[in-house]
Design a protein around this motif. Structure first.
Motif, mmCIF file in Angstrom:
data_model
loop_
_atom_site.group_PDB
_atom_site.id
_atom_site.type_symbol
_atom_site.label_atom_id
_atom_site.label_comp_id
_atom_site.label_asym_id
_atom_site.label_seq_id
_atom_site.Cartn_x
_atom_site.Cartn_y
_atom_site.Cartn_z
ATOM 1 N N ILE A 293 -15.066 -1.296 1.524
ATOM 2 C CA ILE A 293 -13.619 -1.192 1.549
ATOM 3 C C ILE A 293 -13.128 -0.792 0.160
ATOM 4 C CG2 ILE A 293 -11.473 -2.454 1.882
ATOM 5 C CD1 ILE A 293 -12.965 -4.242 3.817
ATOM 6 N N GLU A 294 -12.420 0.318 0.112
ATOM 7 C CA GLU A 294 -11.842 0.781 -1.142
ATOM 8 C C GLU A 294 -10.524 0.059 -1.382
ATOM 9 O OE1 GLU A 294 -13.086 3.208 -3.268
ATOM 10 O OE2 GLU A 294 -14.891 3.210 -2.043
ATOM 11 N N SER A 295 -10.125 -0.043 -2.639
ATOM 12 C CA SER A 295 -8.834 -0.669 -2.924
ATOM 13 C C SER A 295 -7.713 0.254 -2.451
ATOM 14 C CB SER A 295 -8.680 -0.946 -4.421
ATOM 15 O OG SER A 295 -8.634 0.269 -5.136
ATOM 16 N N CYS A 296 -6.667 -0.351 -1.950
ATOM 17 C CA CYS A 296 -5.557 0.404 -1.389
ATOM 18 C C CYS A 296 -4.546 0.687 -2.494
ATOM 19 C CB CYS A 296 -4.911 -0.391 -0.256
ATOM 20 S SG CYS A 296 -3.575 0.487 0.536
ATOM 21 N N GLU A 297 -4.597 1.888 -3.040
ATOM 22 C CA GLU A 297 -3.679 2.275 -4.094
ATOM 23 C C GLU A 297 -2.960 3.549 -3.687
ATOM 24 O OE1 GLU A 297 -5.170 2.403 -8.039
ATOM 25 O OE2 GLU A 297 -6.428 0.651 -7.757
ATOM 26 N N MET A 298 -1.712 3.644 -4.104
ATOM 27 C CA MET A 298 -0.915 4.824 -3.820
ATOM 28 C C MET A 298 -0.227 5.228 -5.117
ATOM 29 S SD MET A 298 2.246 5.342 -1.107
ATOM 30 C CE MET A 298 1.335 4.771 0.287
ATOM 31 N N ASP A 299 -0.200 6.512 -5.391
ATOM 32 C CA ASP A 299 0.482 7.040 -6.556
ATOM 33 C C ASP A 299 1.972 6.714 -6.445
ATOM 34 O OD1 ASP A 299 0.917 8.512 -8.896
ATOM 35 O OD2 ASP A 299 1.290 10.348 -7.751
ATOM 36 N N TYR A 300 2.605 6.372 -7.553
ATOM 37 C CA TYR A 300 4.015 5.992 -7.520
ATOM 38 C C TYR A 300 4.917 7.134 -7.057
ATOM 39 C CZ TYR A 300 4.869 8.393 -11.978
ATOM 40 O OH TYR A 300 4.997 9.335 -12.954
ATOM 41 N N LYS A 301 4.519 8.369 -7.305
ATOM 42 C CA LYS A 301 5.322 9.518 -6.857
ATOM 43 C C LYS A 301 5.302 9.625 -5.330
ATOM 44 C CE LYS A 301 4.040 12.129 -10.935
ATOM 45 N NZ LYS A 301 3.325 13.315 -11.414
ATOM 46 N N ILE A 302 4.128 9.498 -4.758
ATOM 47 C CA ILE A 302 3.999 9.556 -3.301
ATOM 48 C C ILE A 302 4.681 8.361 -2.670
ATOM 49 C CG2 ILE A 302 2.339 9.493 -1.400
ATOM 50 C CD1 ILE A 302 0.447 11.106 -3.213
ATOM 51 N N ALA A 303 4.554 7.192 -3.298
ATOM 52 C CA ALA A 303 5.211 5.985 -2.784
ATOM 53 C C ALA A 303 6.721 6.173 -2.744
ATOM 54 C CB ALA A 303 4.849 4.780 -3.634
ATOM 55 N N ASN A 304 7.284 6.816 -3.755
ATOM 56 C CA ASN A 304 8.726 7.056 -3.789
ATOM 57 C C ASN A 304 9.151 8.015 -2.678
ATOM 58 O OD1 ASN A 304 11.324 6.708 -4.830
ATOM 59 N ND2 ASN A 304 11.122 8.482 -6.150
ATOM 60 N N ILE A 305 8.378 9.061 -2.454
ATOM 61 C CA ILE A 305 8.692 10.027 -1.394
ATOM 62 C C ILE A 305 8.603 9.363 -0.026
ATOM 63 C CG2 ILE A 305 7.876 12.132 -0.247
ATOM 64 C CD1 ILE A 305 7.020 13.096 -3.083
ATOM 65 N N VAL A 306 7.542 8.586 0.199
ATOM 66 C CA VAL A 306 7.369 7.905 1.484
ATOM 67 C C VAL A 306 8.480 6.878 1.694
ATOM 68 C CG1 VAL A 306 5.851 6.365 2.791
ATOM 69 C CG2 VAL A 306 4.884 8.305 1.563
ATOM 70 N N ILE B 160 11.604 6.787 0.440
ATOM 71 C CA ILE B 160 12.892 7.430 0.719
ATOM 72 C C ILE B 160 12.883 8.073 2.097
ATOM 73 C CG2 ILE B 160 14.423 9.302 0.001
ATOM 74 C CD1 ILE B 160 13.596 8.620 -2.894
ATOM 75 N N SER B 161 11.779 8.728 2.452
ATOM 76 C CA SER B 161 11.681 9.376 3.760
ATOM 77 C C SER B 161 11.780 8.369 4.894
ATOM 78 C CB SER B 161 10.363 10.144 3.876
ATOM 79 O OG SER B 161 10.284 11.140 2.888
ATOM 80 N N CYS B 162 11.054 7.265 4.778
ATOM 81 C CA CYS B 162 11.110 6.230 5.821
ATOM 82 C C CYS B 162 12.504 5.644 5.950
ATOM 83 C CB CYS B 162 10.113 5.115 5.524
ATOM 84 S SG CYS B 162 8.412 5.523 5.889
ATOM 85 N N MET B 163 13.136 5.385 4.832
ATOM 86 C CA MET B 163 14.465 4.794 4.884
ATOM 87 C C MET B 163 15.480 5.752 5.508
ATOM 88 S SD MET B 163 14.421 2.669 1.314
ATOM 89 C CE MET B 163 16.126 2.231 1.418
ATOM 90 N N GLY C 294 9.724 1.302 4.989
ATOM 91 C CA GLY C 294 10.018 2.043 3.764
ATOM 92 C C GLY C 294 10.309 1.118 2.596
ATOM 93 N N LEU C 295 11.068 0.062 2.841
ATOM 94 C CA LEU C 295 11.363 -0.912 1.783
ATOM 95 C C LEU C 295 10.096 -1.625 1.311
ATOM 96 C CD1 LEU C 295 14.675 -2.469 3.099
ATOM 97 C CD2 LEU C 295 14.376 -1.122 1.031
ATOM 98 N N ILE C 296 9.249 -2.006 2.253
ATOM 99 C CA ILE C 296 8.000 -2.694 1.889
ATOM 100 C C ILE C 296 7.104 -1.781 1.064
ATOM 101 C CG2 ILE C 296 5.853 -3.662 2.821
ATOM 102 C CD1 ILE C 296 7.594 -4.750 5.153
ATOM 103 N N ILE C 297 6.980 -0.524 1.468
ATOM 104 C CA ILE C 297 6.169 0.437 0.700
ATOM 105 C C ILE C 297 6.727 0.580 -0.712
ATOM 106 C CG2 ILE C 297 5.609 2.899 0.492
ATOM 107 C CD1 ILE C 297 5.228 2.890 3.544
ATOM 108 N N GLY C 298 8.046 0.634 -0.827
ATOM 109 C CA GLY C 298 8.658 0.727 -2.148
ATOM 110 C C GLY C 298 8.361 -0.477 -3.017
ATOM 111 N N PHE C 299 8.483 -1.674 -2.458
ATOM 112 C CA PHE C 299 8.239 -2.878 -3.240
ATOM 113 C C PHE C 299 6.775 -3.036 -3.632
ATOM 114 C CE2 PHE C 299 12.290 -4.548 -1.436
ATOM 115 C CZ PHE C 299 12.917 -4.769 -2.653
ATOM 116 N N VAL C 300 5.864 -2.599 -2.771
ATOM 117 C CA VAL C 300 4.439 -2.808 -3.033
ATOM 118 C C VAL C 300 3.844 -1.705 -3.913
ATOM 119 C CG1 VAL C 300 2.156 -2.951 -1.950
ATOM 120 C CG2 VAL C 300 4.094 -4.139 -0.929
ATOM 121 N N PHE C 301 4.171 -0.454 -3.640
ATOM 122 C CA PHE C 301 3.469 0.657 -4.286
ATOM 123 C C PHE C 301 4.275 1.427 -5.332
ATOM 124 C CE2 PHE C 301 1.339 0.279 -0.130
ATOM 125 C CZ PHE C 301 0.064 0.015 -0.588
ATOM 126 N N TYR C 302 5.601 1.308 -5.346
ATOM 127 C CA TYR C 302 6.402 2.067 -6.316
ATOM 128 C C TYR C 302 6.506 1.252 -7.600
ATOM 129 C CZ TYR C 302 10.123 5.085 -8.101
ATOM 130 O OH TYR C 302 10.888 5.939 -8.858
#
Length: 88
Positions: free
Chosen positions: A2-15, A17-20, A52-60
């Motif tokens: 299992i790899e660690s679950c990391e997301m680039d902050y730029k992609i996290a911001n796009i995801v 905003i898009s989800c919201m 979208g809010l959860i993704i922002g709080f966790v990965f942005y």
């Protein structure tokens, strides 16, 4: 493995905003066309917005110090916590 679950902050911001935007749009259109908030599409829109809010709080977060960036404006040049220059 299992790899660690990391997301680039730029992609996290796009995801985030898009989800919201998508979730709010689905909810608003379901009320407009169906006339009530007691329908599946309204609930689906709310769920997408919450995701979208959860993704922002966790990965942005700042890649340098890990401080959340979600409380800041949409486009940042520097981390407000450590001053790290964010490449947009």
């Amino acid at each position: 493995m299992i790899e660690s679950c990391e997301m680039d902050y730029k992609i996290a911001n796009i995801v985030r905003i898009s989800c919201m935007l998508l979730g709010i749009s689905i909810s608003a259109l379901s009320i407009l066309f169906l006339g009530t908030e007691k329908n599946v599409f309204f609930i689906l829109g709310i769920i997408i917005t919450i995701i979208g809010l959860i993704i922002g709080f966790v990965f942005y977060t700042c890649p340098n110090c890990g401080h959340p960036l979600i409380t800041r404006p949409i486009i940042l040049k520097h981390c407000q916590n450590c001053g790290y220059e964010l490449n947009q």
